[in-house]
Design a protein around this motif. Sequence first.
Motif, PDB file in Angstrom:
ATOM      1  N   GLY A  78      10.721  -0.376  -7.936  1.00 47.34           N
ATOM      2  CA  GLY A  78      10.776   0.978  -7.389  1.00 47.34           C
ATOM      3  C   GLY A  78       9.392   1.451  -6.998  1.00 47.34           C
ATOM      4  O   GLY A  78       8.691   0.813  -6.219  1.00 47.34           O
ATOM      5  N   THR A  79       8.971   2.568  -7.573  1.00 47.63           N
ATOM      6  CA  THR A  79       7.636   3.113  -7.276  1.00 47.63           C
ATOM      7  C   THR A  79       6.566   2.551  -8.205  1.00 47.63           C
ATOM      8  O   THR A  79       5.384   2.845  -8.046  1.00 47.63           O
ATOM      9  CB  THR A  79       7.652   4.646  -7.400  1.00 47.63           C
ATOM     10  OG1 THR A  79       8.056   5.012  -8.730  1.00 47.63           O
ATOM     11  CG2 THR A  79       8.610   5.255  -6.385  1.00 47.63           C
ATOM     12  N   GLN A  80       6.988   1.759  -9.198  1.00 44.90           N
ATOM     13  CA  GLN A  80       6.045   1.202 -10.159  1.00 44.90           C
ATOM     14  C   GLN A  80       5.524  -0.151  -9.674  1.00 44.90           C
ATOM     15  O   GLN A  80       6.294  -1.029  -9.282  1.00 44.90           O
ATOM     16  CB  GLN A  80       6.707   1.032 -11.529  1.00 44.90           C
ATOM     17  CG  GLN A  80       7.256   2.318 -12.117  1.00 44.90           C
ATOM     18  CD  GLN A  80       7.902   2.089 -13.461  1.00 44.90           C
ATOM     19  OE1 GLN A  80       7.307   1.535 -14.386  1.00 44.90           O
ATOM     20  NE2 GLN A  80       9.173   2.512 -13.589  1.00 44.90           N
ATOM     21  N   LYS A  81       4.204  -0.286  -9.714  1.00 46.80           N
ATOM     22  CA  LYS A  81       3.568  -1.533  -9.285  1.00 46.80           C
ATOM     23  C   LYS A  81       2.573  -1.987 -10.347  1.00 46.80           C
ATOM     24  O   LYS A  81       1.964  -1.170 -11.040  1.00 46.80           O
ATOM     25  CB  LYS A  81       2.816  -1.340  -7.958  1.00 46.80           C
ATOM     26  CG  LYS A  81       3.680  -0.945  -6.794  1.00 46.80           C
ATOM     27  CD  LYS A  81       2.839  -0.761  -5.537  1.00 46.80           C
ATOM     28  CE  LYS A  81       3.688  -0.287  -4.374  1.00 46.80           C
ATOM     29  NZ  LYS A  81       2.884  -0.084  -3.149  1.00 46.80           N
ATOM     30  N   GLU A  95       7.846  -3.304   0.962  1.00 47.14           N
ATOM     31  CA  GLU A  95       8.930  -2.534   0.334  1.00 47.14           C
ATOM     32  C   GLU A  95      10.038  -2.160   1.316  1.00 47.14           C
ATOM     33  O   GLU A  95      11.203  -2.090   0.944  1.00 47.14           O
ATOM     34  CB  GLU A  95       8.344  -1.267  -0.316  1.00 47.14           C
ATOM     35  CG  GLU A  95       7.318  -1.561  -1.398  1.00 47.14           C
ATOM     36  CD  GLU A  95       6.704  -0.310  -1.988  1.00 47.14           C
ATOM     37  OE1 GLU A  95       7.477   0.615  -2.299  1.00 47.14           O
ATOM     38  OE2 GLU A  95       5.465  -0.243  -2.127  1.00 47.14           O
TER      39      GLU A  95
END
Length: 278
Positions: A78-81, A95
């Motif tokens: 998701g938005t976590q990297k 993405e």
Amino acid sequence: MRQEIKSHSFRTLLLLQLHCLLLVHLVESSAHLQIVTSKVGSRAVLPCSWKLRLEEAPPSPCHVQWRSPADTVFELWGTQKWQSEEFDGRAEIPEDKLESGDCSLIIKDAQIVDAGRYESFMVVNGVRSTKTRVFIQSVKLSVLDHKSLQTHRPGENLVLDLYTVHSERVVFQGRNSSEWSDLWKKGDKDCHRMEKNPLRDQLTIKKLERSDEGTYKVLDQHGLAVSTVQLSVDESSPPPKSHQIQEIQPLADDAAKNVCSALLLPVLVTTLQILHHS
């Protein structure tokens, strides 16, 4: 009689070993290891498509992992990297293409030390709400340094491309010398014959002399060669300021593998036939 039994046992053992060798080779060939070759400072794309392994789309948001044999390289959920220190600011996954299956890893400003084997995984829902990691793709990355031959007239300038911000120094070996000397280090101030371009990764050596003939190497922070330039200073050279000839590179890994396959399989089959009828 005993000698015949021993000879037959030896042929049987050899036949078995060759069968095993052939089997291992065929298994390795069927693994479909992707080969990617890049130059230092360039953008390397390690291909990946989760559609190769998953029959249905993974749960949204997609959870992708890229690993090397030693550690996790890059992870996206998701938005976590998360990315390893060695790839800080240099790795990403497109993405906007994940939903369509593209989970490729993009490595910007590729370095020699980036070379190696990488594996991609998708993390999906397993039984009893557990998470399961599914292997997707194995990729081997080769990163090559730059090589060129240049010829200049006396008084002309030599422009050395540094190719990457990770270039730390330039060393020089004279034409008739066996020793290397430091010519430039990152952070050095410009002097009357040497100037670093403030906007580009380039170093200019001005007003060449015959004594400047030799080999120039650009090295990274690990002491590995980013580029090698063989310079000749010749008064009779033609007007063009530089002539660059790309040095012949060894066979790429995939080409070498194909050649090996073409040579190995007939030899093994012939040997097996001879042993079988002996």
